[in-house]
Design a protein around this motif. Sequence first.
Motif, PDB file in Angstrom:
ATOM      1  N   VAL A 152      13.463 -81.389  37.049  1.00 50.41           N
ATOM      2  CA  VAL A 152      12.344 -80.547  38.294  1.00 50.41           C
ATOM      3  C   VAL A 152      11.715 -81.698  38.645  1.00 50.41           C
ATOM      4  O   VAL A 152      11.301 -82.713  37.547  1.00 50.41           O
ATOM      5  CB  VAL A 152      11.930 -79.492  36.701  1.00 50.41           C
ATOM      6  CG1 VAL A 152      10.446 -78.779  38.088  1.00 50.41           C
ATOM      7  CG2 VAL A 152      12.750 -78.645  36.582  1.00 50.41           C
ATOM      8  N   PRO A 153      10.756 -81.596  39.905  1.00 51.93           N
ATOM      9  CA  PRO A 153      10.369 -82.719  40.620  1.00 51.93           C
ATOM     10  C   PRO A 153       8.394 -82.987  39.672  1.00 51.93           C
ATOM     11  O   PRO A 153       8.011 -82.659  40.653  1.00 51.93           O
ATOM     12  CB  PRO A 153      10.864 -83.099  41.301  1.00 51.93           C
ATOM     13  CG  PRO A 153      10.272 -81.511  41.795  1.00 51.93           C
ATOM     14  CD  PRO A 153      11.513 -80.973  40.732  1.00 51.93           C
ATOM     15  N   ILE A 154       8.295 -83.063  38.319  1.00 52.49           N
ATOM     16  CA  ILE A 154       7.475 -82.908  37.820  1.00 52.49           C
ATOM     17  C   ILE A 154       5.951 -83.803  38.537  1.00 52.49           C
ATOM     18  O   ILE A 154       4.725 -82.791  39.129  1.00 52.49           O
ATOM     19  CB  ILE A 154       6.953 -82.296  37.101  1.00 52.49           C
ATOM     20  CG1 ILE A 154       7.477 -83.658  36.242  1.00 52.49           C
ATOM     21  CG2 ILE A 154       8.334 -81.623  36.231  1.00 52.49           C
ATOM     22  CD1 ILE A 154       7.234 -83.340  34.311  1.00 52.49           C
ATOM     23  N   SER A 155       6.414 -85.139  39.431  1.00 46.91           N
ATOM     24  CA  SER A 155       5.466 -85.133  39.689  1.00 46.91           C
ATOM     25  C   SER A 155       5.429 -85.737  41.175  1.00 46.91           C
ATOM     26  O   SER A 155       4.119 -84.965  41.751  1.00 46.91           O
ATOM     27  CB  SER A 155       5.972 -86.956  39.724  1.00 46.91           C
ATOM     28  OG  SER A 155       6.692 -87.523  38.454  1.00 46.91           O
ATOM     29  N   THR A 156       6.595 -84.861  41.911  1.00 43.54           N
ATOM     30  CA  THR A 156       5.794 -83.917  43.199  1.00 43.54           C
ATOM     31  C   THR A 156       5.281 -83.603  43.300  1.00 43.54           C
ATOM     32  O   THR A 156       4.566 -83.218  44.097  1.00 43.54           O
ATOM     33  CB  THR A 156       7.460 -84.406  43.581  1.00 43.54           C
ATOM     34  OG1 THR A 156       8.722 -85.721  43.769  1.00 43.54           O
ATOM     35  CG2 THR A 156       7.346 -83.880  45.520  1.00 43.54           C
ATOM     36  N   ILE A 157       5.226 -82.308  42.611  1.00 42.75           N
ATOM     37  CA  ILE A 157       4.594 -80.860  42.566  1.00 42.75           C
ATOM     38  C   ILE A 157       3.249 -81.358  42.295  1.00 42.75           C
ATOM     39  O   ILE A 157       1.966 -80.869  42.452  1.00 42.75           O
ATOM     40  CB  ILE A 157       5.198 -79.969  41.007  1.00 42.75           C
ATOM     41  CG1 ILE A 157       6.380 -79.550  41.569  1.00 42.75           C
ATOM     42  CG2 ILE A 157       4.556 -78.628  40.585  1.00 42.75           C
ATOM     43  CD1 ILE A 157       7.485 -78.452  40.768  1.00 42.75           C
ATOM     44  N   SER A 158       2.607 -82.166  41.079  1.00 42.08           N
ATOM     45  CA  SER A 158       1.645 -82.166  40.659  1.00 42.08           C
ATOM     46  C   SER A 158       0.651 -82.947  41.645  1.00 42.08           C
ATOM     47  O   SER A 158      -0.474 -82.268  42.021  1.00 42.08           O
ATOM     48  CB  SER A 158       1.245 -83.345  39.180  1.00 42.08           C
ATOM     49  OG  SER A 158       2.623 -83.002  38.553  1.00 42.08           O
ATOM     50  N   ARG A 159       1.364 -84.101  42.231  1.00 40.73           N
ATOM     51  CA  ARG A 159       0.813 -84.338  43.010  1.00 40.73           C
ATOM     52  C   ARG A 159       0.777 -83.271  44.988  1.00 40.73           C
ATOM     53  O   ARG A 159      -0.702 -83.887  45.371  1.00 40.73           O
ATOM     54  CB  ARG A 159       1.331 -86.133  44.187  1.00 40.73           C
ATOM     55  CG  ARG A 159       0.919 -86.872  45.322  1.00 40.73           C
ATOM     56  CD  ARG A 159      -0.491 -87.016  44.964  1.00 40.73           C
ATOM     57  NE  ARG A 159      -0.650 -88.005  43.582  1.00 40.73           N
ATOM     58  CZ  ARG A 159      -0.587 -89.297  43.729  1.00 40.73           C
ATOM     59  NH1 ARG A 159      -0.512 -89.852  44.850  1.00 40.73           N
ATOM     60  NH2 ARG A 159      -0.537 -89.938  42.204  1.00 40.73           N
TER      61      ARG A 159
END
Length: 353
Positions: free
Chosen positions: A317-324
């Motif tokens: 899950v791309p949590i870095s992309t989601i957070s940004r």
Amino acid sequence: MLTKKKYSIKDMVKWTRWETASFLAHTAIVVILFHVLEFSFLHVPWTPVALVGTAVAFIIGFQNSAAYGRIWEARKIWGGIVNSSRTWGMKVKDMVTNEYASDKVNQEELDKHIKALIYRHIGWITSLRYAMREPRTWEVFSQHRTNKEWSDAICIPEVVQEQSKELSNYLSDEELKYVLSKKNKAAACLYLQSTHLRKLKEKGLIWEFSFLELENLLEEFFTLQGKSERIKNFPYPRQYATLSYYFVWMFLILIPFGLVPEFAEIGRKMTSRFPEIGQYFIWAAIPFCGIVSWIFHTMMRIGTVGENPFEGTANDVPISTISRGIEIDLRQLMGEENESIPDQFPQQYDVQM
């Protein structure tokens, strides 16, 4: 996990090239022993091998289903974080007002409180994604040679950037010191949020009903954080993972001993009509066994890398992309200039981090 294009067979072969080479070498050794050196006793009846293969197929299917379930649940959790974060930004912006304040303050003071609440929320998301990237003893993705190649080739934001430096962009010095002193930094951010809301309610800058609404959102954030932590801190049961690993390799070792004699028999039957093909047909067992072994082993590896959806792999899950993305949305909705808002993390090898 989110890619712009499908995986190609070339990518999969490159990812599993060392195992594929070992499968071909193992089968070639069995062919030499059976055909050249005439070790005819190296013959395992195909029926028990097929039975083992059937059991292994069920085990791999169960593992892949469980791994996909963990990935999909993690994606739904972080989708909930996205939706609730946007709701938080909307309610904070419209609920922090002078409407019920006994001592009214200027708009600049209100904007200061709104900015602190939204920035602290971004700090919570940042703390949570760093917590999800922390390694666990059962996470073994980077220990495999080709997996390590991927890890070395990409730059996972939580690995290359210090958490304290990132949080300093959203928290005051006093808050940063408090958060960094706690083991669960994300929870500490939510505690600060609740304290701030209470103080605003006492000043009348938040209506009591609005206070309850925002507190309910904080409760929702705690719930989503707990669900994410549950996936992170509870691994795919080791008894299933270990047995799956051993059973698959047992089957992969047995395949040539069951198939090579079958190819030898087929070759003998072909010799009367196609002598040139028949006498060499046994060597066709090498690519055939290699393909069968590759399929079973690759399916096992896909399940293995999907067990832990926060390691930073191409399938996570791309949590870095989601957070940004959440940060960009909230700061744009506050009216900040685009030049002051950080860019989205770039895709690496067509994969979001």
